[in-house]
Write a protein that holds these residues in place. Structure first.
Motif, PDB file in Angstrom:
ATOM      1  N   ALA A   1    -112.154  53.200  49.390  1.00 59.88           N
ATOM      2  CA  ALA A   1    -112.090  52.023  48.735  1.00 59.88           C
ATOM      3  C   ALA A   1    -111.265  52.153  47.545  1.00 59.88           C
ATOM      4  CB  ALA A   1    -113.582  51.732  48.136  1.00 59.88           C
ATOM      5  N   SER A   2    -111.214  53.099  46.829  1.00 61.21           N
ATOM      6  CA  SER A   2    -110.289  53.393  45.665  1.00 61.21           C
ATOM      7  C   SER A   2    -108.933  53.531  46.149  1.00 61.21           C
ATOM      8  CB  SER A   2    -110.531  54.495  44.738  1.00 61.21           C
ATOM      9  OG  SER A   2    -112.032  54.406  44.331  1.00 61.21           O
ATOM     10  N   THR A   3    -108.502  54.173  47.411  1.00 59.01           N
ATOM     11  CA  THR A   3    -107.242  54.040  47.946  1.00 59.01           C
ATOM     12  C   THR A   3    -106.920  52.845  48.526  1.00 59.01           C
ATOM     13  OG1 THR A   3    -107.835  56.510  48.625  1.00 59.01           O
ATOM     14  CG2 THR A   3    -106.063  55.200  49.728  1.00 59.01           C
ATOM     15  N   LEU A   4    -107.438  52.038  49.061  1.00 57.16           N
ATOM     16  CA  LEU A   4    -107.242  50.771  49.490  1.00 57.16           C
ATOM     17  C   LEU A   4    -106.703  50.055  48.384  1.00 57.16           C
ATOM     18  CD1 LEU A   4    -109.393  50.487  52.589  1.00 57.16           C
ATOM     19  CD2 LEU A   4    -107.022  51.528  52.486  1.00 57.16           C
ATOM     20  N   GLN A   5    -107.721  49.769  47.415  1.00 59.75           N
ATOM     21  CA  GLN A   5    -107.478  48.872  46.086  1.00 59.75           C
ATOM     22  C   GLN A   5    -106.175  49.394  45.513  1.00 59.75           C
ATOM     23  OE1 GLN A   5    -109.406  46.318  45.148  1.00 59.75           O
ATOM     24  NE2 GLN A   5    -107.391  45.844  44.028  1.00 59.75           N
ATOM     25  N   HIS A   6    -105.865  50.680  45.599  1.00 59.63           N
ATOM     26  CA  HIS A   6    -104.575  51.246  44.764  1.00 59.63           C
ATOM     27  C   HIS A   6    -103.431  50.748  45.801  1.00 59.63           C
ATOM     28  CE1 HIS A   6    -102.362  53.722  42.218  1.00 59.63           C
ATOM     29  NE2 HIS A   6    -101.343  54.463  43.523  1.00 59.63           N
ATOM     30  N   VAL A   7    -103.708  50.654  47.034  1.00 62.48           N
ATOM     31  CA  VAL A   7    -102.401  50.099  47.689  1.00 62.48           C
ATOM     32  C   VAL A   7    -102.064  48.745  47.410  1.00 62.48           C
ATOM     33  CG1 VAL A   7    -101.762  49.464  50.111  1.00 62.48           C
ATOM     34  CG2 VAL A   7    -102.795  51.679  49.861  1.00 62.48           C
ATOM     35  N   VAL A   8    -103.209  47.975  47.340  1.00 54.78           N
ATOM     36  CA  VAL A   8    -102.958  46.352  47.043  1.00 54.78           C
ATOM     37  C   VAL A   8    -102.207  46.245  45.571  1.00 54.78           C
ATOM     38  CG1 VAL A   8    -103.998  44.162  46.600  1.00 54.78           C
ATOM     39  CG2 VAL A   8    -104.786  45.944  48.527  1.00 54.78           C
TER      40      VAL A   8
ATOM     41  N   ILE B   1    -102.884  55.785  57.084  1.00 56.02           N
ATOM     42  CA  ILE B   1    -103.103  57.002  57.308  1.00 56.02           C
ATOM     43  C   ILE B   1    -104.513  57.344  56.488  1.00 56.02           C
ATOM     44  CG2 ILE B   1    -102.369  59.229  56.167  1.00 56.02           C
ATOM     45  CD1 ILE B   1     -99.545  58.271  56.816  1.00 56.02           C
ATOM     46  N   ALA B   2    -104.837  56.692  55.424  1.00 55.75           N
ATOM     47  CA  ALA B   2    -105.957  56.908  54.650  1.00 55.75           C
ATOM     48  C   ALA B   2    -107.106  56.443  55.386  1.00 55.75           C
ATOM     49  CB  ALA B   2    -106.063  55.869  53.162  1.00 55.75           C
ATOM     50  N   ILE B   3    -107.115  55.351  56.041  1.00 54.05           N
ATOM     51  CA  ILE B   3    -108.217  54.767  56.851  1.00 54.05           C
ATOM     52  C   ILE B   3    -108.463  56.042  57.913  1.00 54.05           C
ATOM     53  CG2 ILE B   3    -108.908  53.172  58.488  1.00 54.05           C
ATOM     54  CD1 ILE B   3    -107.577  51.105  56.590  1.00 54.05           C
ATOM     55  N   GLY B   4    -107.272  56.339  58.765  1.00 52.28           N
ATOM     56  CA  GLY B   4    -107.458  57.169  59.805  1.00 52.28           C
ATOM     57  C   GLY B   4    -108.280  58.609  59.299  1.00 52.28           C
ATOM     58  N   ASN B   5    -107.597  59.063  58.252  1.00 58.57           N
ATOM     59  CA  ASN B   5    -108.149  60.300  57.652  1.00 58.57           C
ATOM     60  C   ASN B   5    -109.717  60.165  57.152  1.00 58.57           C
ATOM     61  OD1 ASN B   5    -105.747  61.814  57.734  1.00 58.57           O
ATOM     62  ND2 ASN B   5    -104.964  61.456  55.589  1.00 58.57           N
ATOM     63  N   ALA B   6    -110.079  58.839  56.598  1.00 55.23           N
ATOM     64  CA  ALA B   6    -111.321  58.619  56.512  1.00 55.23           C
ATOM     65  C   ALA B   6    -112.126  58.598  57.593  1.00 55.23           C
ATOM     66  CB  ALA B   6    -111.534  57.457  55.674  1.00 55.23           C
ATOM     67  N   ARG B   7    -111.682  57.861  58.520  1.00 63.31           N
ATOM     68  CA  ARG B   7    -112.352  57.914  59.883  1.00 63.31           C
ATOM     69  C   ARG B   7    -112.673  59.306  60.380  1.00 63.31           C
ATOM     70  NH1 ARG B   7    -110.422  53.029  63.662  1.00 63.31           N
ATOM     71  NH2 ARG B   7    -111.582  51.507  62.529  1.00 63.31           N
ATOM     72  N   LEU B   8    -111.642  60.183  60.429  1.00 58.05           N
ATOM     73  CA  LEU B   8    -111.704  61.613  61.103  1.00 58.05           C
ATOM     74  C   LEU B   8    -112.805  62.610  60.255  1.00 58.05           C
ATOM     75  CD1 LEU B   8    -107.859  62.431  61.491  1.00 58.05           C
ATOM     76  CD2 LEU B   8    -109.974  61.982  63.357  1.00 58.05           C
ATOM     77  N   TYR B   9    -112.700  62.094  58.922  1.00 59.69           N
ATOM     78  CA  TYR B   9    -113.626  62.901  58.092  1.00 59.69           C
ATOM     79  C   TYR B   9    -115.070  62.332  58.100  1.00 59.69           C
ATOM     80  CZ  TYR B   9    -116.288  64.648  53.764  1.00 59.69           C
ATOM     81  OH  TYR B   9    -116.741  65.198  52.997  1.00 59.69           O
TER      82      TYR B   9
ATOM     83  N   LEU C   1     -93.638  47.159  51.476  1.00 61.39           N
ATOM     84  CA  LEU C   1     -94.859  46.724  52.135  1.00 61.39           C
ATOM     85  C   LEU C   1     -95.243  47.471  53.452  1.00 61.39           C
ATOM     86  CD1 LEU C   1     -97.025  44.828  50.952  1.00 61.39           C
ATOM     87  CD2 LEU C   1     -96.317  43.055  52.619  1.00 61.39           C
ATOM     88  N   ARG C   2     -94.260  47.751  54.252  1.00 61.47           N
ATOM     89  CA  ARG C   2     -94.623  48.506  55.475  1.00 61.47           C
ATOM     90  C   ARG C   2     -94.765  50.153  55.145  1.00 61.47           C
ATOM     91  NH1 ARG C   2     -89.396  46.174  59.049  1.00 61.47           N
ATOM     92  NH2 ARG C   2     -90.422  44.625  60.023  1.00 61.47           N
ATOM     93  N   VAL C   3     -94.261  50.388  54.236  1.00 54.93           N
ATOM     94  CA  VAL C   3     -94.483  51.819  53.761  1.00 54.93           C
ATOM     95  C   VAL C   3     -95.885  52.030  53.004  1.00 54.93           C
ATOM     96  CG1 VAL C   3     -93.689  53.717  51.922  1.00 54.93           C
ATOM     97  CG2 VAL C   3     -92.012  52.548  53.229  1.00 54.93           C
ATOM     98  N   LEU C   4     -96.185  51.100  52.385  1.00 55.21           N
ATOM     99  CA  LEU C   4     -97.706  51.001  51.721  1.00 55.21           C
ATOM    100  C   LEU C   4     -98.482  50.879  52.766  1.00 55.21           C
ATOM    101  CD1 LEU C   4     -97.029  49.359  48.286  1.00 55.21           C
ATOM    102  CD2 LEU C   4     -97.551  51.871  48.663  1.00 55.21           C
TER     103      LEU C   4
ATOM    104  N   LEU D   1     -87.625  52.891  43.959  1.00 56.90           N
ATOM    105  CA  LEU D   1     -87.727  54.127  44.703  1.00 56.90           C
ATOM    106  C   LEU D   1     -88.856  54.959  44.053  1.00 56.90           C
ATOM    107  CD1 LEU D   1     -84.615  55.275  46.717  1.00 56.90           C
ATOM    108  CD2 LEU D   1     -86.690  54.175  47.602  1.00 56.90           C
ATOM    109  N   PRO D   2     -88.500  55.348  42.450  1.00 58.56           N
ATOM    110  CA  PRO D   2     -89.427  56.184  41.813  1.00 58.56           C
ATOM    111  C   PRO D   2     -90.972  55.505  41.819  1.00 58.56           C
ATOM    112  CG  PRO D   2     -87.437  56.011  40.773  1.00 58.56           C
ATOM    113  CD  PRO D   2     -87.396  54.896  41.935  1.00 58.56           C
ATOM    114  N   MET D   3     -90.948  54.275  41.543  1.00 62.55           N
ATOM    115  CA  MET D   3     -92.348  53.630  41.442  1.00 62.55           C
ATOM    116  C   MET D   3     -92.930  53.737  42.822  1.00 62.55           C
ATOM    117  SD  MET D   3     -91.310  50.125  39.677  1.00 62.55           S
ATOM    118  CE  MET D   3     -93.098  49.519  39.760  1.00 62.55           C
ATOM    119  N   LEU D   4     -92.248  53.636  44.307  1.00 62.18           N
ATOM    120  CA  LEU D   4     -92.717  53.982  45.467  1.00 62.18           C
ATOM    121  C   LEU D   4     -93.097  55.100  45.654  1.00 62.18           C
ATOM    122  CD1 LEU D   4     -93.374  52.759  48.067  1.00 62.18           C
ATOM    123  CD2 LEU D   4     -90.972  53.146  48.684  1.00 62.18           C
TER     124      LEU D   4
END
Length: 525
Positions: A52-59, A168-176, A159-162, A35-38
């Protein structure tokens, strides 16, 4: 492979053979250390600035949390293929963990949840969940080859959480991105409005509009079409990355399938201009996705704004279409305002010119004419030959001045675009101006192709002779009619081709004879 659509019987076997009660009892003890790592991973995802940095960090985080050797986040591109393959999405972007370049190249299709990460059907060593923005599946977050044993339900939950964080990151990027895109279109519309209201000519205004729209839309060309008299449409202005020289003048013939929509003020969206049967112009083969947007305001259709992209170019999104449509409406209003402003300015110029002409006629010409009459009366009463000649010269100068002022008055009363350029128009302008002082319109006759045969160098001499003849006729008593004849195919006394001007009136002759006066001027062509 385990997916987010609910595990099947086979998928439950992949995550262990124990009962659900035993799994539930052990889940907390297995998840708690991670949990702390998550939480750190989620916080780090939220702090990344670039998508791009966000999605790489997710992987990377997904692989670390689940002890997976390989990971990938694949985002979908446009659907391709035919027949059974139609609708299968290719990968637009791929972010990976632990994969070599060769393995990355092997991932050519978006994972569907039924194959392993590298496309191995039936693999039990892979885990995948969809990445969603709202209800749209944009891609998949996949893991492969857990270092110790099979993937568990806890791995799937993490994995679902990530994956949700990636969504969310993609949606925010789209909105921005949409907000920035909207701001650019608004700024562009304001700049176009300012330019159009800055006094540009109609042709320059349309070119400015086409160029600005092309840049904002990321299009290969910006094209303005306007309705033609025969029910078609014609390209009247264009801006392109390449030379648009053959664009202007291209027409869409009446009866074209797109015309009904365009002339009705409806937008037309095209996936591929080169292959769409509705497109009929010769330039269509250069382009792919295209928007054709009505330029209309207050129910008035000015024309159409077309924004084609190159063949194979990125399709226009719904947001692109919405912003471009709003821009077209704003631009149409700006064009109408610019046209109205131009008309007001022209009207102001005409009113001012009319005032000047009226002042010249009512004040200057009348005073000059009165002075001429006094000098003429004095000359007739004077016996001295020298003084008589001097007064006669003064009368002639005044009369010439009157003619010049009269010509200026007439020119001021004409719109600038109506100023004649051919000899025929210039002669008619002179005789029409003379009618103001004569009280009647001289009769004018032309013989031959005057504007074609008589070159510009001869215009000045002929017009000077015409003004002098009209001025002399005005001074003579009893003039009630004047005939002006211009012969462009005259045969001169020396046998050469020439132009001849003859001005005849019915007034009293200077020598007291009868039959009026005739003035002739001629020159070789």
């Amino acid at each position: 492979m385990t997916t987010d659509d609910g595990p099947s019987e086979g998928e439950r076997r992949d995550v262990g053979d124990g009962s659900q009660e035993r799994q539930a009892g052990d889940r907390a003890s297995r998840v708690a250390p991670r949990l702390p790592m998550l939480l750190d991973a989620v916080l780090d995802v939220g702090s990344e600035g670039e998508l791009a940095s966000t999605l790489q960090h997710v992987v990377d985080s997904a692989a670390d949390l689940t002890a997976a050797r390989y990971g990938a986040l694949a985002l979908a591109g446009p659907a391709h293929g035919r027949g059974p393959e139609r609708g299968r999405s290719r990968i637009a972007e791929l972010f990976s963990y632990g994969l070599s370049e060769d393995e990355r190249r092997r991932i050519t299709r978006l994972p569907t949840g039924h194959t392993g990460l590298l496309g191995n059907p039936g693999s039990t060593l892979s885990l995948g969940v969809p990445v969603r923005v709202h209800n749209d599946v944009l891609g998949y977050l996949c893991l492969a080859r857990k270092q110790h044993g099979p993937f568990t339900e806890e791995d799937l939950a993490l994995l679902r959480v990530l994956a949700s964080q990636a969504g969310i990151a993609i949606g925010n990027a789209r909105l921005y991105g949409t907000a920035r895109q909207r701001a650019r279109w608004i700024e562009g519309a304001a700049a176009v409005t300012t330019a159009l209201l800055g006094g540009e000519s109609a042709a320059d205004a349309l070119t400015t509009l086409a160029n600005s729209a092309r840049i904002l839309a990321g299009a290969a060309a910006g094209v303005i079409l306007q309705p033609t008299d025969d029910g078609g449409m014609e390209i009247v202005a264009a801006s392109a990355l390449d030379d648009p020289g053959d664009f202007v003048g291209t027409t869409i013939a009446p009866g074209s399938p797109v015309l009904t929509q365009l002339l009705g003020g409806e937008p037309v969206y095209i996936d591929d201009s080169a292959t769409d049967p509705r497109m009929t112009t010769h330039v269509r083969t250069r382009f792919g996705p295209s928007m054709m947007l009505p330029l209309q305001s207050g129910g008035r259709l000015i024309g159409t704004l077309a924004l084609p992209r190159r063949r194979g170019g990125r399709p226009y999104t719904p947001v692109d279409r919405m912003l471009a449509t709003q821009f077209a409406s704003q631009a149409a209003l700006a064009l109408l305002l610019a046209d109205a402003q131009h008309n007001r300015e022209r009207l102001a110029v005409y009113e001012d010119r009319d005032r000047i002409a009226r002042d010249l006629h009512d004040l200057v010409v009348q005073r000059l004419f009165a002075t001429e009459m006094m000098l003429e009366s004095t000359r007739r009463r004077t016996d001295g030959a020298e003084l008589s000649d001097l007064l006669g010269h003064a009368v002639d100068e005044l009369d010439s001045t009157i003619q010049e002022v009269r010509t200026t008055i007439f020119a001021l009363q004409q719109p600038p675009a109506d100023a004649p350029t051919g000899l025929r128009g210039k002669v008619l302008r002179e005789t029409a101006g003379a009618a103001v002082l004569l009280g009647f319109q001289p009769s004018v006759h032309f013989n031959g192709a005057v504007d074609t045969l008589v070159g510009d160098p001869l215009h000045a001499g002929l017009l000077t002779a015409l003004r002098g003849a009209l001025a002399a006729a005005h001074r003579r008593e009893g003039v009630t009619s004047i005939e002006v004849a211009v012969d462009a195919v005259a045969r001169l006394p020396n046998g050469r081709d020439g132009v001849r001007l003859v001005v005849s009136d019915d007034g009293e002759r200077d020598d007291g004879g009868e039959g009026g006066t005739t003035v002739t001027w001629e020159a070789e062509r």
